[in-house]
Motif scaffolding. Sequence first.
Motif: not given
Length: 338
Positions: A13-20, A52-56, A142-145
């Motif tokens: 969960l900490l890794i996930g939070s840091g990723f986002f 991702g920057m175009r649909e920020l 991975p974020f966009r996925a």
Amino acid sequence: MSFPTALFVTVLLLIGSGFFVAAEFALVAAKRHRMEKAAADGRRGAGAALAGMRELSLMLAGAQLGITVCTLGLGSVSKPAISHELDPLLHRLGLPSALSYGVAFAVAMIVVVFLHMVVGEMAPKSWAIAHPERSAMLLAPPFRALVKAVRPLIRVLNAVSNALVRLCRVTPRDELAPVHDREQLTHLVAESERLGLISSTDSQLLTRSLTEPETPVGGLAVPAADIVSVDGGAGVDELLRVAADHDRTRLLVREGGAVLGSVHARDALVARARGRVTSARELARPVPEVTSGTTVADAIDVLRRRRSTQAVVRDGSGGLVGMVTLDDLLARLMQPAA
């Protein structure tokens, strides 16, 4: 859930939070023109970051959803697990059951909140801001996925938030408004010259006006040994003689190692015409001081605020380096490059 399993879930969960968090700040901090160049060069992840920057707005909503889910997971899994492990230990140490439970809960809360803030938010944020383009290219695919997998839910949440924003008479935006910094403008000038939209002379002049403001004045100053100056006790006749000999209208007034100010030849002429007996010390006007590391832009601002046409330049220890004038600084900005 066993304690080792809870610890494993906590780490995830900490890794996930840091990723986002890192993905969110990377997309915000990354420069659009650098991403476009990286995408044109075919660098991996640049295309996803640019999309991702175009649909920020949608991406930020996805990041907030991910952070919220991780936070809820830490609250429902990690805190009870830590509290459950501490409660019996504190009870064996002699604390009453009611008190041991409260202390265990408080300690668990502090530990989880600390880990979440530092490991799950602050550290990833600092890393993303320090390397925005690199982190955006690394995290965007991975974020966009993940965002694509929950896009319908995010669109609903985003639509509700945009409606609330419109109630405040603010128009929501899906991407950051383009703001050109000095580096971008310099690149635009170079491209305009390459395409034949502006002449080479105009390009050099614009480029110099964009880059020279950050040049330190130390290298532009008239050396201290070449400064035309008079002693503080110099009379009107001596002032006018030195000004005429060196073809100067302004002279620096010095007394020993100190700079008293500057005197204009016009003031000496007025004093002589009125029959006034005075000295350079009395006619001197204060001169602002800058350091060798002061930029041209900052030096011009100092001269403007102090209503002066020249400034004394000193080094870090206060020693006299030289003198700069407003005319020289402006000429530096406007003179085409050789």
